[in-house]
Design a protein around this motif. Structure first.
Motif, PDB file in Angstrom:
ATOM      1  N   SER A   9       0.830  -1.194   0.000  1.00 50.47           N
ATOM      2  CA  SER A   9       0.000   0.000   0.000  1.00 50.47           C
ATOM      3  C   SER A   9       0.871   1.252   0.000  1.00 50.47           C
ATOM      4  O   SER A   9       1.972   1.265   0.572  1.00 50.47           O
ATOM      5  CB  SER A   9      -0.906   0.001   1.225  1.00 50.47           C
ATOM      6  N   LYS A  10       0.357   2.316  -0.638  1.00 53.22           N
ATOM      7  CA  LYS A  10       1.086   3.588  -0.666  1.00 53.22           C
ATOM      8  C   LYS A  10       1.148   4.231   0.722  1.00 53.22           C
ATOM      9  O   LYS A  10       2.031   5.044   1.001  1.00 53.22           O
ATOM     10  CB  LYS A  10       0.413   4.544  -1.636  1.00 53.22           C
ATOM     11  N   GLU A  11       0.211   3.860   1.590  1.00 52.75           N
ATOM     12  CA  GLU A  11       0.190   4.452   2.923  1.00 52.75           C
ATOM     13  C   GLU A  11       1.424   4.073   3.743  1.00 52.75           C
ATOM     14  O   GLU A  11       1.791   4.769   4.689  1.00 52.75           O
ATOM     15  CB  GLU A  11      -1.059   4.003   3.663  1.00 52.75           C
ATOM     16  N   PHE A  13       4.349   4.311   2.855  1.00 51.73           N
ATOM     17  CA  PHE A  13       5.462   5.214   2.545  1.00 51.73           C
ATOM     18  C   PHE A  13       5.193   6.641   3.013  1.00 51.73           C
ATOM     19  O   PHE A  13       5.950   7.554   2.731  1.00 51.73           O
ATOM     20  CB  PHE A  13       5.724   5.214   1.037  1.00 51.73           C
ATOM     21  N   GLN A  14       4.098   6.853   3.760  1.00 47.25           N
ATOM     22  CA  GLN A  14       3.801   8.177   4.296  1.00 47.25           C
ATOM     23  C   GLN A  14       4.635   8.411   5.564  1.00 47.25           C
ATOM     24  O   GLN A  14       4.848   7.495   6.358  1.00 47.25           O
ATOM     25  CB  GLN A  14       2.302   8.283   4.625  1.00 47.25           C
ATOM     26  N   PRO A  15       5.123   9.643   5.779  1.00 48.26           N
ATOM     27  CA  PRO A  15       5.903   9.934   7.003  1.00 48.26           C
ATOM     28  C   PRO A  15       5.026   9.783   8.245  1.00 48.26           C
ATOM     29  O   PRO A  15       3.818  10.045   8.216  1.00 48.26           O
ATOM     30  CB  PRO A  15       6.349  11.375   6.800  1.00 48.26           C
ATOM     31  N   ALA A  16       5.637   9.355   9.338  1.00 45.13           N
ATOM     32  CA  ALA A  16       4.920   9.151  10.593  1.00 45.13           C
ATOM     33  C   ALA A  16       4.516  10.485  11.202  1.00 45.13           C
ATOM     34  O   ALA A  16       5.207  11.494  11.033  1.00 45.13           O
ATOM     35  CB  ALA A  16       5.794   8.372  11.576  1.00 45.13           C
ATOM     36  N   ASN A  17       3.394  10.469  11.877  1.00 43.37           N
ATOM     37  CA  ASN A  17       2.932  11.664  12.574  1.00 43.37           C
ATOM     38  C   ASN A  17       3.615  11.765  13.936  1.00 43.37           C
ATOM     39  O   ASN A  17       3.372  10.949  14.832  1.00 43.37           O
ATOM     40  CB  ASN A  17       1.406  11.604  12.760  1.00 43.37           C
TER      41      ASN A  17
END
Length: 343
Positions: A9-11, A13-17
């Motif tokens: 999933s592309k999610e 590769f999202q930066p962590a909050n």
């Protein structure tokens, strides 16, 4: 597109909050200089135990003379050289509080029955004049603690003030003041005490004057050295530039930075002063009868050490505890207040 590519999933590769405010939180509470020093002292078990013992000895020195019916100066010749005897402990054979003495041939006898004093209980025994040693020991402890407080006050007032003025002004003022100290150092304390006894009388007054004359010299030298180190630093120069007077600079800027050094040296001075008083009393230059100090009690007990060792044992234990406790507390304070000892 392969099956493997569909599972990613592309999610992912999202930066962590990351909560920025949480990273700035201070998990450990901020401590003042004295709070940090107290935490360090608490970790020193020997210093804490010594502090507790010293407090107990101080309390006993105040209330001890009133715990029984005997006065420290009352002489009862018929009760001379009685051994220790304590209610409730006299029936326990392995404790030395049953009022028995041992003859040279090894035979034991009850000294209280021999002198018709079966109704009396002297917890530490009596001396050669029939005076209660328990009461005299705590009266003597009062004198030793008085000497300790006196040495601390003299160091704090005369030594700190003299050393701070000498180091701060420097130049000719420092030269003259240091020459005076060298003269005082060259005069032995014993000579000063003897001169005081010639002018006055042997006793607490002559000891007080002797300590006042020479007891502050060591503190003055230590404070002078620290002031010489601090007086040219930026915070002092800034205060001087803003128009602060000499007294304000010494009292509000220099002395607060010397508190640790002053406390440490004062605590090491106290046992030396106690030993000085005990030494004078031991050689006969201290308090005179009927007044008592730990030094005079040890001196009188030493004369009868072989026959009645308890007369020297109890005051020797008390003065040893006092000196050891002060030294251990001083070591703990040095470790807590000295910047070089910090982690």
């Amino acid at each position: 597109m392969s099956q493997h590519e569909k599972e990613i999933s592309k999610e992912l590769f999202q930066p962590a909050n990351i909560d920025a405010s949480a990273s700035e939180e201070i998990s450990k509470p901020s401590l003042t200089y004295w709070q940090d020093a107290w935490l360090r002292v608490r970790k020193n078990t020997a210093a804490i135990i010594s502090l507790v013992v010293l407090i107990l000895l101080t309390i006993l020195s105040l209330v001890g003379p009133f715990l029984n019916d005997y006065d420290y100066s009352t002489q009862t010749a018929t009760h001379a050289n009685l051994p220790p005897r304590v209610q409730g402990l006299e029936d326990i054979s392995w404790l030395p509080f049953d009022g028995t003495l041992t003859k040279k041939n090894g035979e034991e006898y009850n000294a209280y029955e021999l002198k018709n004093a079966t109704e009396e209980y002297y917890w530490f025994g009596t001396d050669s004049l029939g005076r209660d040693i328990f009461t005299r020991v705590w009266k003597g402890t009062q004198v030793s603690l008085y000497i300790a407080v006196l040495a601390a006050v003299i160091d704090m007032i005369i030594g700190v003030a003299y050393g701070a003025i000498s180091g701060y002004f420097g130049g000719k003022v420092d030269t003259v003041m240091q020459r005076i100290i060298e003269i005082l150092v060259g005069i032995p304390n014993l000579v000063v005490v003897i001169l005081m006894i010639i002018v006055l009388e042997p006793g607490i007054v002559s000891i007080t004057i002797a300590l006042t004359i020479t007891g502050w010299v060591g503190m003055a030298r230590v404070v002078r050295g620290q002031v010489l180190k601090f007086k040219n630093q930026e915070f002092v120069l800034a205060s001087r530039t803003l128009g602060a007077g000499h007294s304000k600079i010494i009292l509000k800027h220099l002395l607060p930075n010397l508190v640790g050094v002053i406390i440490i040296n004062t605590m090491f001075t106290i046992p030396s002063a106690i030993f000085f008083e005990a030494f004078l009393s031991f050689i006969g230059l201290g308090l005179q009868d009927p007044l008592a100090s730990l030094g005079t009690l040890i001196d009188s007990g030493f004369r009868t050490l072989r026959l009645y060792p308890y007369q020297m044992l109890f005051p020797a234990i008390v003065i040893s505890l006092i000196m050891v406790c002060f030294n251990m507390i001083a070591d703990g304070l040095r470790d807590a207040l000295d910047p070089k000892m910090r982690d």
